[in-house]
Design a protein around this motif. Sequence first.
Motif, PDB file in Angstrom:
ATOM      1  N   GLY A   9     -18.059 -33.021  18.806  1.00  0.00           N
ATOM      2  CA  GLY A   9     -17.601 -33.096  17.421  1.00  0.00           C
ATOM      3  C   GLY A   9     -18.313 -32.054  16.585  1.00  0.00           C
ATOM      4  O   GLY A   9     -19.553 -32.077  16.483  1.00  0.00           O
ATOM      5  N   PRO A  12     -19.676 -31.971  10.039  1.00  0.00           N
ATOM      6  CA  PRO A  12     -21.025 -31.825   9.489  1.00  0.00           C
ATOM      7  C   PRO A  12     -22.080 -32.616  10.260  1.00  0.00           C
ATOM      8  O   PRO A  12     -23.200 -32.129  10.451  1.00  0.00           O
ATOM      9  N   ALA A  13     -21.721 -33.824  10.716  1.00  0.00           N
ATOM     10  CA  ALA A  13     -22.719 -34.642  11.425  1.00  0.00           C
ATOM     11  C   ALA A  13     -23.192 -33.928  12.688  1.00  0.00           C
ATOM     12  O   ALA A  13     -24.403 -33.860  12.959  1.00  0.00           O
ATOM     13  N   GLU A  34     -15.791 -29.162  20.433  1.00  0.00           N
ATOM     14  CA  GLU A  34     -14.908 -29.551  19.313  1.00  0.00           C
ATOM     15  C   GLU A  34     -13.447 -29.449  19.756  1.00  0.00           C
ATOM     16  O   GLU A  34     -13.040 -28.449  20.310  1.00  0.00           O
ATOM     17  N   LEU A  36     -10.749 -29.144  17.982  1.00  0.00           N
ATOM     18  CA  LEU A  36      -9.959 -28.158  17.229  1.00  0.00           C
ATOM     19  C   LEU A  36     -10.484 -26.745  17.507  1.00  0.00           C
ATOM     20  O   LEU A  36     -11.652 -26.584  17.881  1.00  0.00           O
ATOM     21  N   GLY A  41     -14.872 -30.078  10.784  1.00  0.00           N
ATOM     22  CA  GLY A  41     -14.322 -31.425  10.631  1.00  0.00           C
ATOM     23  C   GLY A  41     -13.689 -31.649   9.270  1.00  0.00           C
ATOM     24  O   GLY A  41     -12.874 -30.842   8.794  1.00  0.00           O
ATOM     25  N   GLY A  46     -10.582 -32.493   5.146  1.00  0.00           N
ATOM     26  CA  GLY A  46     -10.633 -33.709   4.333  1.00  0.00           C
ATOM     27  C   GLY A  46     -10.877 -33.343   2.879  1.00  0.00           C
ATOM     28  O   GLY A  46     -10.105 -33.708   2.002  1.00  0.00           O
ATOM     29  N   ILE A  54     -17.391 -27.670  -3.158  1.00  0.00           N
ATOM     30  CA  ILE A  54     -17.888 -28.509  -2.059  1.00  0.00           C
ATOM     31  C   ILE A  54     -17.695 -27.782  -0.734  1.00  0.00           C
ATOM     32  O   ILE A  54     -18.552 -27.823   0.146  1.00  0.00           O
ATOM     33  N   THR A  98     -17.845 -37.692  16.563  1.00  0.00           N
ATOM     34  CA  THR A  98     -16.399 -37.441  16.452  1.00  0.00           C
ATOM     35  C   THR A  98     -15.777 -37.953  15.151  1.00  0.00           C
ATOM     36  O   THR A  98     -14.560 -37.841  14.971  1.00  0.00           O
ATOM     37  N   ALA A 100     -14.030 -39.621  11.940  1.00  0.00           N
ATOM     38  CA  ALA A 100     -12.878 -40.516  11.767  1.00  0.00           C
ATOM     39  C   ALA A 100     -11.727 -39.685  11.235  1.00  0.00           C
ATOM     40  O   ALA A 100     -11.923 -38.888  10.323  1.00  0.00           O
ATOM     41  N   VAL A 151     -10.982 -40.897  -1.961  1.00  0.00           N
ATOM     42  CA  VAL A 151      -9.774 -40.381  -1.290  1.00  0.00           C
ATOM     43  C   VAL A 151      -8.552 -40.707  -2.148  1.00  0.00           C
ATOM     44  O   VAL A 151      -7.659 -39.871  -2.330  1.00  0.00           O
ATOM     45  N   TRP A 354     -19.962 -40.422  10.952  1.00  0.00           N
ATOM     46  CA  TRP A 354     -19.074 -41.553  10.631  1.00  0.00           C
ATOM     47  C   TRP A 354     -18.806 -42.449  11.827  1.00  0.00           C
ATOM     48  O   TRP A 354     -18.617 -43.651  11.661  1.00  0.00           O
ATOM     49  N   GLY A 361     -19.443 -42.441   2.951  1.00  0.00           N
ATOM     50  CA  GLY A 361     -20.589 -41.598   2.650  1.00  0.00           C
ATOM     51  C   GLY A 361     -20.214 -40.137   2.539  1.00  0.00           C
ATOM     52  O   GLY A 361     -19.192 -39.703   3.060  1.00  0.00           O
ATOM     53  N   THR A 366     -24.627 -37.305   6.167  1.00  0.00           N
ATOM     54  CA  THR A 366     -24.605 -37.094   7.617  1.00  0.00           C
ATOM     55  C   THR A 366     -25.885 -36.381   8.076  1.00  0.00           C
ATOM     56  O   THR A 366     -26.228 -36.414   9.247  1.00  0.00           O
TER      57      THR A 366
HETATM   58  C1  LIG Z   1     -10.195 -37.000   2.411  1.00  0.00           C
HETATM   59  C2  LIG Z   1     -11.697 -36.874   2.384  1.00  0.00           C
HETATM   60  C3  LIG Z   1     -12.293 -36.053   1.429  1.00  0.00           C
HETATM   61  C4  LIG Z   1     -13.688 -35.955   1.400  1.00  0.00           C
HETATM   62  N1  LIG Z   1     -14.248 -35.185   0.427  1.00  0.00           N
HETATM   63  C5  LIG Z   1     -15.601 -35.121   0.344  1.00  0.00           C
HETATM   64  C6  LIG Z   1     -16.204 -34.359  -0.678  1.00  0.00           C
HETATM   65  O1  LIG Z   1     -15.519 -33.756  -1.509  1.00  0.00           O
HETATM   66  N2  LIG Z   1     -17.574 -34.309  -0.722  1.00  0.00           N
HETATM   67  C7  LIG Z   1     -18.348 -34.982   0.199  1.00  0.00           C
HETATM   68  O2  LIG Z   1     -19.594 -34.898   0.146  1.00  0.00           O
HETATM   69  N3  LIG Z   1     -17.794 -35.728   1.183  1.00  0.00           N
HETATM   70  C8  LIG Z   1     -16.444 -35.808   1.264  1.00  0.00           C
HETATM   71  N4  LIG Z   1     -15.870 -36.565   2.235  1.00  0.00           N
HETATM   72  C9  LIG Z   1     -16.748 -37.234   3.230  1.00  0.00           C
HETATM   73  C10 LIG Z   1     -17.148 -36.253   4.357  1.00  0.00           C
HETATM   74  O3  LIG Z   1     -16.009 -35.540   4.758  1.00  0.00           O
HETATM   75  C11 LIG Z   1     -17.758 -37.042   5.537  1.00  0.00           C
HETATM   76  O4  LIG Z   1     -18.957 -37.635   5.067  1.00  0.00           O
HETATM   77  C12 LIG Z   1     -18.114 -36.178   6.735  1.00  0.00           C
HETATM   78  O5  LIG Z   1     -17.111 -35.240   7.045  1.00  0.00           O
HETATM   79  C13 LIG Z   1     -18.353 -37.030   8.010  1.00  0.00           C
HETATM   80  O6  LIG Z   1     -18.793 -36.153   9.001  1.00  0.00           O
HETATM   81  P1  LIG Z   1     -18.615 -36.377  10.585  1.00  0.00           P
HETATM   82  O7  LIG Z   1     -19.120 -35.122  11.204  1.00  0.00           O
HETATM   83  O8  LIG Z   1     -19.180 -37.672  10.962  1.00  0.00           O
HETATM   84  O9  LIG Z   1     -17.042 -36.497  10.834  1.00  0.00           O
HETATM   85  P2  LIG Z   1     -15.871 -35.433  10.736  1.00  0.00           P
HETATM   86  O10 LIG Z   1     -16.049 -34.565   9.553  1.00  0.00           O
HETATM   87  O11 LIG Z   1     -14.637 -36.240  10.872  1.00  0.00           O
HETATM   88  O12 LIG Z   1     -16.034 -34.509  12.044  1.00  0.00           O
HETATM   89  C14 LIG Z   1     -15.765 -34.974  13.338  1.00  0.00           C
HETATM   90  C15 LIG Z   1     -15.336 -33.839  14.236  1.00  0.00           C
HETATM   91  O13 LIG Z   1     -15.188 -34.331  15.582  1.00  0.00           O
HETATM   92  C16 LIG Z   1     -14.036 -33.753  16.153  1.00  0.00           C
HETATM   93  N5  LIG Z   1     -13.547 -34.610  17.241  1.00  0.00           N
HETATM   94  C17 LIG Z   1     -12.939 -35.810  17.137  1.00  0.00           C
HETATM   95  N6  LIG Z   1     -12.607 -36.290  18.343  1.00  0.00           N
HETATM   96  C18 LIG Z   1     -13.009 -35.369  19.260  1.00  0.00           C
HETATM   97  C19 LIG Z   1     -12.922 -35.291  20.684  1.00  0.00           C
HETATM   98  N7  LIG Z   1     -12.354 -36.260  21.419  1.00  0.00           N
HETATM   99  N8  LIG Z   1     -13.441 -34.195  21.299  1.00  0.00           N
HETATM  100  C20 LIG Z   1     -14.022 -33.198  20.569  1.00  0.00           C
HETATM  101  N9  LIG Z   1     -14.106 -33.219  19.212  1.00  0.00           N
HETATM  102  C21 LIG Z   1     -13.619 -34.295  18.565  1.00  0.00           C
HETATM  103  C22 LIG Z   1     -13.066 -33.672  15.000  1.00  0.00           C
HETATM  104  O14 LIG Z   1     -12.013 -32.746  15.239  1.00  0.00           O
HETATM  105  C23 LIG Z   1     -13.985 -33.239  13.846  1.00  0.00           C
HETATM  106  O15 LIG Z   1     -14.076 -31.835  13.756  1.00  0.00           O
HETATM  107  C24 LIG Z   1     -14.485 -36.672   2.323  1.00  0.00           C
HETATM  108  C25 LIG Z   1     -13.870 -37.474   3.280  1.00  0.00           C
HETATM  109  C26 LIG Z   1     -12.494 -37.582   3.305  1.00  0.00           C
HETATM  110  C27 LIG Z   1     -11.850 -38.474   4.314  1.00  0.00           C
END
Ligand SMILES: Cc1cc2nc3c(=O)[nH]c(=O)nc-3n(C[C@H](O)[C@H](O)[C@H](O)COP(=O)(O)OP(=O)(O)OC[C@H]3O[C@@H](n4cnc5c(N)ncnc54)[C@H](O)[C@@H]3O)c2cc1C
Length: 444
Positions: A9, A12-13, A34, A36, A41, A46, A54, A98, A100, A151, A354, A361, A366
């Motif tokens: 994934g 950012p996390a 990843e 994509l 992510g 998002g 941002i 990964t 949500a 959202v 996530w 959050g 993250t």
């Molecule tokens: C619509 C929306 C708008 C947002 N806007 C803001 C904002 O303006 N400011 C802010 O601070 N926060 C915002 N957030 C929150 C922020 O986006 C999340 O806190 C953060 O992105 C979570 O990070 P993550 O890495 O856990 O997940 P994600 O960002 O979801 O990253 C997960 C990654 O894992 C990859 N992945 C998934 N499954 C697989 C697999 N099987 N194999 C390989 N790769 C895989 C995905 O493609 C993705 O790239 C927003 C959230 C949403 C839903």
Amino acid sequence: MTLRVAIVGGGPAGIYAADLLTKSETDVSVDIIERLPVPFGLVRYGVAPDHPRIKEIVKALQRVLAKPEVRFLGNVEYGVDVKLEDLREFYDAVVVATGAMSDRALGIPGEDLPGSFGAADFVSWYDAHPDVPRTWPLEAEHVAVLGVGNVALDVARVLAKKAEEMLATDIPANVHEGLLTKRATDVHVFARRGPAYAKFSPLELRELAHSPNVDVIVHPEGFEVDEASMAHVAANKQAKMVLNTLSNWVGREPTGKAHRIHLHFLEQPVEILGDDGVTGLRTERTSLVGDGSVAGTGEITDWDVQAVYRAVGYRSTSLPGLPFDDRVAVIPNDGGRVLDLDGESIPGTYVTGWIKRGPVGLIGHTKSDAAETVAHLVAETTATATERDPGAVNAYFAERGVDVVEFANWERLDQHEITLGEVAGRARVKVGDREEMLRVAHAG
Ligand SMILES: Cc1cc2nc3c(=O)[nH]c(=O)nc-3n(C[C@H](O)[C@H](O)[C@H](O)COP(=O)(O)OP(=O)(O)OC[C@H]3O[C@@H](n4cnc5c(N)ncnc54)[C@H](O)[C@@H]3O)c2cc1C
Ligand SMILES: NC(=O)c1ccc[n+]([C@@H]2O[C@H](COP(=O)([O-])OP(=O)(O)OC[C@H]3O[C@@H](n4cnc5c(N)ncnc54)[C@H](OP(=O)(O)O)[C@@H]3O)[C@@H](O)[C@H]2O)c1
């Protein structure tokens, strides 16, 4: 000995975890896997296009990907192109990040009607995610948005704003053309609880009123603040700021702008109406019961809307070979150590972001998540790291014909999007077609 870590994934996390690993005292090499062809992510797919400030976070994330100890292996899907047992061969530890991408179900009748949309799908469309259709039906004049989180605000704002207001952003031509067909005049946002419990961020809420084309109307019916609400805002600075803004707006008359966003409190969605498509939304008035929750009053209202957007939260999906707590949709863990069904930690297997703690959050959160996970990983796996060939995983993908997008390929696509932006007088124009993304990434 170099500790080899796979992070699944590239949101950012995952990227923050990679950064912290490189800053640890252990000699590490990190591969980010990843699905994509691009990193970042939900920061890319998002965060709303009209929030460029941002999206600047990607600059810091990009610097992590450029580190010599970190490799980006994009266009590789865990569970399809590579499995947990393969990763165990190539790496000393695996971190699952990964995130949500789907909508949480609302569980009311009519949810699956045409015209009832999950916010996650709409967000993916306007953010040009390569895995969703390139067009979106936007002919509804009256629209409902369910939920009062950030959202819901993003969705309501994009639905209400004029297409021209979005043109300065990174949206590609198909999204701009789609937004030009938009006919929404009134966007009704529904909260099942009172205004003290809205989950908006104060800044994002105030921004709603910045559009020259949108009036924001907070309806006085249901705008109730009881003692528990006051105690809640007294203990929560953000909620207090949100309540102040809403209180300043309540009952304000529209000023005649072409579009309106209506905020309704204490209205719980009970049914999405229609036979072949959405023709209305049925809500039940709720009342505050004194502990932050609400009870139905039996007072029903049918709203004349032709589309419903469900913004009631995202949901993570389970991954092959890994435990999953379906109830809360996370990988069960203890501070980031993945736990099996007996509650025992699975050696060398970690989780962050996530999928670790649920879809709530900000991006910054993250980072603290990753700090906890990485601290355990480094403490528990450094001593058992074994000699491994970093090229073995590349050979594995090459043998299977996986078209890996590495960091240099992503940089090429990145530069291509920036150049498209320069031509259009914008910071960037996204490429949204997967074939095209791969073609550009591998060109030259
Ligand atoms: C619509 C929306 C708008 C947002 N806007 C803001 C904002 O303006 N400011 C802010 O601070 N926060 C915002 N957030 C929150 C922020 O986006 C999340 O806190 C953060 O992105 C979570 O990070 P993550 O890495 O856990 O997940 P994600 O960002 O979801 O990253 C997960 C990654 O894992 C990859 N992945 C998934 N499954 C697989 C697999 N099987 N194999 C390989 N790769 C895989 C995905 O493609 C993705 O790239 C927003 C959230 C949403 C839903
Ligand atoms: N600009 C930004 O900073 C930005 C933008 C987007 C997202 N984000 C972040 O991303 C995270 C996810 O945001 P989100 O909006 O998806 O989630 P969220 O903040 O959890 O909001 C979900 C909303 O849906 C409501 N809801 C849930 N189930 C419902 C039901 N059955 N019926 C009616 N309403 C229901 C919730 O109401 P209850 O409170 O009553 O449960 C809440 O108002 C948040 O942390 C958010 O801050 C940030």
